[in-house]
Write a protein that holds these residues in place. Sequence first.
Motif, PDB file in Angstrom:
ATOM      1  N   ALA A 144       0.931  -1.122  -0.037  1.00 13.65           N
ATOM      2  CA  ALA A 144      -0.182   0.159   0.134  1.00 13.65           C
ATOM      3  C   ALA A 144       0.865   1.288  -0.099  1.00 13.65           C
ATOM      4  N   LEU A 145       1.941   1.205   0.683  1.00 12.67           N
ATOM      5  CA  LEU A 145       2.764   2.303   0.831  1.00 12.67           C
ATOM      6  C   LEU A 145       3.567   2.660  -0.484  1.00 12.67           C
ATOM      7  N   GLU A 146       3.877   1.481  -0.966  1.00 13.32           N
ATOM      8  CA  GLU A 146       4.434   1.691  -2.471  1.00 13.32           C
ATOM      9  C   GLU A 146       3.710   2.266  -3.361  1.00 13.32           C
ATOM     10  N   LYS A 147       2.342   2.095  -3.398  1.00 14.34           N
ATOM     11  CA  LYS A 147       1.458   2.597  -4.238  1.00 14.34           C
ATOM     12  C   LYS A 147       1.225   3.964  -3.974  1.00 14.34           C
ATOM     13  N   CYS A 148       1.008   4.234  -2.494  1.00 13.46           N
ATOM     14  CA  CYS A 148       0.901   5.611  -2.287  1.00 13.46           C
ATOM     15  C   CYS A 148       2.386   6.412  -2.654  1.00 13.46           C
ATOM     16  N   ASN A 149       3.595   6.194  -2.611  1.00 14.32           N
ATOM     17  CA  ASN A 149       4.748   6.847  -3.076  1.00 14.32           C
ATOM     18  C   ASN A 149       4.548   6.889  -4.578  1.00 14.32           C
ATOM     19  N   GLU A 150       4.259   6.062  -5.515  1.00 14.65           N
ATOM     20  CA  GLU A 150       3.837   6.326  -6.836  1.00 14.65           C
ATOM     21  C   GLU A 150       2.669   7.364  -7.237  1.00 14.65           C
ATOM     22  N   ASN A 151       1.964   7.449  -6.243  1.00 15.72           N
ATOM     23  CA  ASN A 151       0.737   8.691  -6.350  1.00 15.72           C
ATOM     24  C   ASN A 151       0.938   9.787  -5.552  1.00 15.72           C
ATOM     25  N   ASN A 152       2.127   9.951  -5.024  1.00 16.86           N
ATOM     26  CA  ASN A 152       2.694  11.189  -4.439  1.00 16.86           C
ATOM     27  C   ASN A 152       1.864  11.579  -3.283  1.00 16.86           C
ATOM     28  N   ILE A 153       1.826  10.777  -2.393  1.00 15.01           N
ATOM     29  CA  ILE A 153       1.279  10.628  -1.286  1.00 15.01           C
ATOM     30  C   ILE A 153       2.172  10.427  -0.015  1.00 15.01           C
ATOM     31  N   VAL A 154       2.287  11.355   1.030  1.00 13.25           N
ATOM     32  CA  VAL A 154       3.234  11.289   1.964  1.00 13.25           C
ATOM     33  C   VAL A 154       3.047   9.652   2.569  1.00 13.25           C
ATOM     34  N   THR A 155       4.371   9.279   2.950  1.00 14.90           N
ATOM     35  CA  THR A 155       3.989   7.951   3.787  1.00 14.90           C
ATOM     36  C   THR A 155       4.970   7.999   4.919  1.00 14.90           C
ATOM     37  N   GLY A 156       4.808   7.423   6.035  1.00 22.05           N
ATOM     38  CA  GLY A 156       5.255   6.936   7.205  1.00 22.05           C
ATOM     39  C   GLY A 156       5.091   5.763   7.579  1.00 22.05           C
ATOM     40  N   CYS A 157       5.933   5.293   8.628  1.00 22.81           N
ATOM     41  CA  CYS A 157       5.769   3.802   9.343  1.00 22.81           C
ATOM     42  C   CYS A 157       6.234   3.967  10.654  1.00 22.81           C
ATOM     43  N   ILE A 158       5.655   3.074  11.441  1.00 26.81           N
ATOM     44  CA  ILE A 158       6.026   2.801  12.970  1.00 26.81           C
ATOM     45  C   ILE A 158       6.404   1.423  12.830  1.00 26.81           C
ATOM     46  N   THR A 159       7.677   0.889  12.948  1.00 27.91           N
ATOM     47  CA  THR A 159       8.155  -0.376  13.123  1.00 27.91           C
ATOM     48  C   THR A 159       9.061  -0.651  13.948  1.00 27.91           C
ATOM     49  N   CYS A 160       9.516  -1.975  14.505  1.00 27.03           N
ATOM     50  CA  CYS A 160      10.253  -2.262  15.849  1.00 27.03           C
ATOM     51  C   CYS A 160      11.502  -2.877  15.469  1.00 27.03           C
ATOM     52  N   ASN A 161      11.714  -2.937  13.993  1.00 28.21           N
ATOM     53  CA  ASN A 161      12.958  -3.597  13.480  1.00 28.21           C
ATOM     54  C   ASN A 161      13.825  -2.467  12.675  1.00 28.21           C
ATOM     55  N   LEU A 162      15.058  -2.702  12.729  1.00 28.41           N
ATOM     56  CA  LEU A 162      15.941  -1.785  11.997  1.00 28.41           C
ATOM     57  C   LEU A 162      16.146  -2.233  10.502  1.00 28.41           C
ATOM     58  N   ASN A 163      15.921  -1.215   9.610  1.00 25.92           N
ATOM     59  CA  ASN A 163      16.137  -1.515   8.174  1.00 25.92           C
ATOM     60  C   ASN A 163      15.468  -2.447   7.683  1.00 25.92           C
ATOM     61  N   SER A 164      13.979  -2.317   7.896  1.00 22.43           N
ATOM     62  CA  SER A 164      13.033  -3.237   7.359  1.00 22.43           C
ATOM     63  C   SER A 164      12.518  -2.929   6.037  1.00 22.43           C
ATOM     64  N   PRO A 165      12.006  -3.914   5.513  1.00 26.71           N
ATOM     65  CA  PRO A 165      11.416  -3.499   4.131  1.00 26.71           C
ATOM     66  C   PRO A 165      10.252  -2.307   4.081  1.00 26.71           C
ATOM     67  N   LEU A 166       9.574  -2.321   5.370  1.00 29.17           N
ATOM     68  CA  LEU A 166       8.680  -1.211   5.448  1.00 29.17           C
ATOM     69  C   LEU A 166       9.286   0.115   5.687  1.00 29.17           C
ATOM     70  N   ALA A 167      10.361   0.257   6.322  1.00 35.33           N
ATOM     71  CA  ALA A 167      10.988   1.354   6.576  1.00 35.33           C
ATOM     72  C   ALA A 167      11.492   1.965   5.268  1.00 35.33           C
TER      73      ALA A 167
END
Length: 274
Positions: free
Chosen positions: A148-171
């Motif tokens: 979902a965040l990948e598609k947001c990036n493609e559509n110029n939508i600001v993305t953020g995340c909260i994760t508990c692992n360093l250097n994750s695919p989500l981050a």
Amino acid sequence: MSFIKTTEQDSYYSHLENMSVSELLQNINKEDKTVPDAVKKELPSIEALVHQIVDKLKNGGRLFYMGAGTSGRLGIVDASECPPTFGVSHNLVIGLIAGGDSAIRKAVEFAEDSTTQGWEDLQKYHITSKDVVVGIAASGTTPYVISALEKCNENNIVTGCITCNLNSPLAKVSQYPIEVVVGPEFVTGSSRMKAGTAQKLVLNMITTSTMIQLGHVKGNKMVDMQLSNNKLVDRGAKMIMKEIQVSEDKALELLNQYKSVRNAIKNYNNDTRK
């Protein structure tokens, strides 16, 4: 740098089944105490995301939280508490969970593994570049959120995340990542514990600081809160009594007339100036 899931690493404690209740509680508490310090390390990242959210919401945008399982539920809790606490629309902060609303109470098998459903869920809300989407995933590997965040990036939508692992695919797919590394859980892999606590703390920070910046708090009071029960009516009356120095009866009269603490104070002050 290779990606290592610290949330899945072995607990620092062994033979939990042999511990007394007292030992279990003390050790869980010992681990829980480490969470605020982990959050503190990410304050600059949290601040960067909050600035983006405030800017978008000031200009007609919305904040979306997306997650699966515990992460999704935490996002929904935070979103659902904004209208009663700050008097904002239910459409300003929106929580989405993999598997839909039924997944709030009961896990929906494999819902988090979909690489299309997240974006489809966002499209139901006619998402635009005015909005912000924050993905929540302790592991940082949830396909529902990442795609979902990948598609947001493609559509110029600001993305953020909260994760508990360093250097994750989500981050890596988030423009404004927040990585609160809390280490192994007391029960190995049970990210509803320290990771969930960390996510909840960050969510509290995001919406509370955003709503204050948007003007929904006066002094230190929730002047726009919804008066949805007797406790809140009583709290609202006390706010009015303290702010404009009137009796409880007068405060309740104003609250009943103007339906909010802010409006009661504003209209009383206007009337006294006439």
